[in-house]
Enzyme design. Structure first.
Site, PDB file in Angstrom:
ATOM      1  N   HIS A   1       0.853  -1.198   0.000  1.00  0.00           N
ATOM      2  CA  HIS A   1       0.000   0.000   0.000  1.00  0.00           C
ATOM      3  C   HIS A   1       0.886   1.245   0.000  1.00  0.00           C
ATOM      4  O   HIS A   1       2.073   1.179   0.295  1.00  0.00           O
ATOM      5  CB  HIS A   1      -0.903   0.035   1.235  1.00  0.00           C
ATOM      6  CG  HIS A   1      -2.129  -0.814   1.101  1.00  0.00           C
ATOM      7  ND1 HIS A   1      -2.134  -2.159   1.399  1.00  0.00           N
ATOM      8  CD2 HIS A   1      -3.385  -0.513   0.680  1.00  0.00           C
ATOM      9  CE1 HIS A   1      -3.347  -2.651   1.180  1.00  0.00           C
ATOM     10  NE2 HIS A   1      -4.130  -1.675   0.737  1.00  0.00           N
TER      11      HIS A   1
ATOM     12  N   LYS B   1      -0.485   4.837   4.613  1.00  0.00           N
ATOM     13  CA  LYS B   1      -1.366   3.892   5.328  1.00  0.00           C
ATOM     14  C   LYS B   1      -0.846   3.660   6.749  1.00  0.00           C
ATOM     15  O   LYS B   1       0.339   3.415   6.953  1.00  0.00           O
ATOM     16  CB  LYS B   1      -1.458   2.566   4.559  1.00  0.00           C
ATOM     17  CG  LYS B   1      -2.473   1.611   5.176  1.00  0.00           C
ATOM     18  CD  LYS B   1      -2.862   0.507   4.211  1.00  0.00           C
ATOM     19  CE  LYS B   1      -3.822  -0.474   4.850  1.00  0.00           C
ATOM     20  NZ  LYS B   1      -5.096   0.140   5.257  1.00  0.00           N
TER      21      LYS B   1
HETATM   22  P1  NAP Z   1      -7.494   9.814   4.962  1.00  0.00           P
HETATM   23  O1  NAP Z   1      -7.177  10.417   3.644  1.00  0.00           O
HETATM   24  O2  NAP Z   1      -6.589  10.113   6.140  1.00  0.00           O
HETATM   25  O3  NAP Z   1      -9.004  10.198   5.320  1.00  0.00           O
HETATM   26  C1  NAP Z   1      -9.557  10.179   6.614  1.00  0.00           C
HETATM   27  C2  NAP Z   1     -10.376  11.418   6.747  1.00  0.00           C
HETATM   28  O4  NAP Z   1     -11.036  11.437   8.027  1.00  0.00           O
HETATM   29  C3  NAP Z   1      -9.512  12.683   6.688  1.00  0.00           C
HETATM   30  O5  NAP Z   1     -10.070  13.584   5.757  1.00  0.00           O
HETATM   31  C4  NAP Z   1      -9.624  13.226   8.106  1.00  0.00           C
HETATM   32  O6  NAP Z   1      -9.571  14.651   8.141  1.00  0.00           O
HETATM   33  C5  NAP Z   1     -11.005  12.751   8.478  1.00  0.00           C
HETATM   34  N1  NAP Z   1     -11.243  12.898   9.918  1.00  0.00           N
HETATM   35  C6  NAP Z   1     -10.422  12.601  10.945  1.00  0.00           C
HETATM   36  N2  NAP Z   1     -10.995  12.926  12.110  1.00  0.00           N
HETATM   37  C7  NAP Z   1     -12.212  13.458  11.798  1.00  0.00           C
HETATM   38  C8  NAP Z   1     -13.284  13.977  12.553  1.00  0.00           C
HETATM   39  N3  NAP Z   1     -13.221  14.034  13.901  1.00  0.00           N
HETATM   40  N4  NAP Z   1     -14.397  14.402  11.899  1.00  0.00           N
HETATM   41  C9  NAP Z   1     -14.485  14.331  10.546  1.00  0.00           C
HETATM   42  N5  NAP Z   1     -13.497  13.852   9.787  1.00  0.00           N
HETATM   43  C10 NAP Z   1     -12.378  13.420  10.398  1.00  0.00           C
HETATM   44  O7  NAP Z   1      -7.535   8.227   4.873  1.00  0.00           O
HETATM   45  P2  NAP Z   1      -8.083   7.306   3.656  1.00  0.00           P
HETATM   46  O8  NAP Z   1      -6.929   6.835   2.838  1.00  0.00           O
HETATM   47  O9  NAP Z   1      -9.235   7.972   2.993  1.00  0.00           O
HETATM   48  O10 NAP Z   1      -8.553   6.032   4.478  1.00  0.00           O
HETATM   49  C11 NAP Z   1      -9.528   6.138   5.509  1.00  0.00           C
HETATM   50  C12 NAP Z   1      -9.822   4.736   6.054  1.00  0.00           C
HETATM   51  O11 NAP Z   1     -10.438   3.936   5.042  1.00  0.00           O
HETATM   52  C13 NAP Z   1      -8.583   3.939   6.496  1.00  0.00           C
HETATM   53  O12 NAP Z   1      -8.923   3.158   7.638  1.00  0.00           O
HETATM   54  C14 NAP Z   1      -8.302   3.034   5.310  1.00  0.00           C
HETATM   55  O13 NAP Z   1      -7.569   1.880   5.632  1.00  0.00           O
HETATM   56  C15 NAP Z   1      -9.720   2.711   4.903  1.00  0.00           C
HETATM   57  N6  NAP Z   1      -9.892   2.230   3.520  1.00  0.00           N
HETATM   58  C16 NAP Z   1     -10.807   1.218   3.344  1.00  0.00           C
HETATM   59  C17 NAP Z   1     -11.100   0.768   2.076  1.00  0.00           C
HETATM   60  C18 NAP Z   1     -12.187  -0.255   1.901  1.00  0.00           C
HETATM   61  O14 NAP Z   1     -12.477  -0.653   0.761  1.00  0.00           O
HETATM   62  N7  NAP Z   1     -12.854  -0.690   2.975  1.00  0.00           N
HETATM   63  C19 NAP Z   1     -10.434   1.310   0.965  1.00  0.00           C
HETATM   64  C20 NAP Z   1      -9.514   2.334   1.167  1.00  0.00           C
HETATM   65  C21 NAP Z   1      -9.252   2.804   2.467  1.00  0.00           C
HETATM   66  P3  NAP Z   1      -8.135  15.406   8.130  1.00  0.00           P
HETATM   67  O15 NAP Z   1      -7.531  15.109   6.794  1.00  0.00           O
HETATM   68  O16 NAP Z   1      -8.515  16.834   8.304  1.00  0.00           O
HETATM   69  O17 NAP Z   1      -7.344  14.810   9.272  1.00  0.00           O
END
Ligand code: NAP
Length: 266
Positions: A154, A158
């Site tokens: 990844h 991550k």
């Molecule tokens: P990311 O870019 O860090 O996105 C997470 C988001 O959550 C960020 O925008 C963050 O805001 C926000 N956040 C954090 N605290 C918050 C709060 N209190 N209120 C509202 N928003 C808040 O991460 P990502 O790559 O999108 O991945 C997110 C999760 O999804 C991870 O656990 C990843 O492993 C998972 N994922 C799952 C799949 C699936 O198919 N199931 C696929 C891809 C990823 P800030 O940027 O302002 O901190």
């Protein structure tokens, strides 16, 4: 059906807004960013690069409680549990894509699912969910004679390892072989580890650059090796799967569901 996206400015959040915009029969009801974020009040469509959608980002679920029927949550385990409890309290469904939940957190999510419908899957891609089915079949046919190793890669941002998808793949293979993953998983190897034991399932992790997500499951024995490989090249595959799950949840009873349910693969 009106869908809310929390973590709307995140890597998945922006793809989710785009996927909802592209889908028929559903619309974006709300977009939630972090409290204090400079993006509060910004149009969610402009944030995601699809043009104005007339939905401005808010700071909390309470700010948009009347604007959505189902929440899509790809954030962090702690926040996801708070959001799931909020959804249960307000009779709303939730699609959880967040990975890295520990056993206690998964148990709490299961409790929430007794009050409202939840789809929870570490990987929402249709291809990965088909791959899970192929892995179960391979393991059943190959049996204990073949060593199983799971290699995943990844992007550098991550934060959890191995990936939720790799762990799910391990669970599926272990189950098909009559093993418990907790008893047979080996995470990384270093130093004088000794020879491999027959029933262990090994995990190796690569974190580098902008890799969206790659998983390779090896079944190897004397004389041959089978590899079942899935490579995601765009986060849109996860976003489209999550939107499909949100649509599928319409009218479902309270309960814990996964993508195998959504795709009718059980
Ligand atoms: P990311 O870019 O860090 O996105 C997470 C988001 O959550 C960020 O925008 C963050 O805001 C926000 N956040 C954090 N605290 C918050 C709060 N209190 N209120 C509202 N928003 C808040 O991460 P990502 O790559 O999108 O991945 C997110 C999760 O999804 C991870 O656990 C990843 O492993 C998972 N994922 C799952 C799949 C699936 O198919 N199931 C696929 C891809 C990823 P800030 O940027 O302002 O901190």
């Amino acid at each position: 059906m009106r869908v809310a996206v929390i973590g709307a400015s995140g890597r998945m959040g922006k793809n989710l807004i785009t996927a909802i915009h592209d889908a028929d029969g559903i619309s974006l009801g709300a977009a939630i960013v972090k409290p204090g974020s400079s993006l509060i009040g910004v149009d969610a469509g402009e944030m995601a690069g699809v043009g104005k959608l007339g939905v401005t980002a808010v700071a909390t679920l309470a700010d948009c409680v009347n604007d959505f029927d189902v929440l899509i949550d790809f954030t962090t385990p702690t926040l996801t549990l708070e959001n799931a409890a909020f959804c249960a309290q307000h009779q709303k469904a939730i699609v959880v894509g967040t990975t890295g939940l520990n056993d206690a957190e998964k148990a709490r999510l299961n409790q929430v699912a007794q009050q409202s419908p939840v789809v929870f899957a570490p990987n929402m891609s249709v291809g990965v969910n088909l791959t899970l089915k192929l892995l179960a079949t391979a393991a059943q046919i190959l049996g204990d004679e073949y060593d199983v190793e799971i290699v995943e890669a990844h992007h550098r941002h991550k934060v959890d390892s191995p990936s939720g998808t790799a762990l799910r793949m391990g669970e599926v293979v272990a189950e098909a072989l009559g093993r418990n993953l907790k008893d047979c998983a080996v995470y990384g190897r270093e130093g004088q580890t000794g020879a491999r034991t027959q029933k262990e399932i090994g995990f190796e992790t690569i974190r580098a650059g902008d890799v969206v997500g790659e998983h390779s499951v090896w079944f190897a024995t004397e004389g041959e090796r089978i590899e079942i490989v899935h490579k995601a090249s765009s986060r849109m595959t996860f976003a489209k799967g999550a939107v499909r799950a949100a649509t599928w949840l319409n009218g479902k009873a309270a309960g814990m569901y996964d993508m195998q349910d959504v795709l009718n693969l059980k």
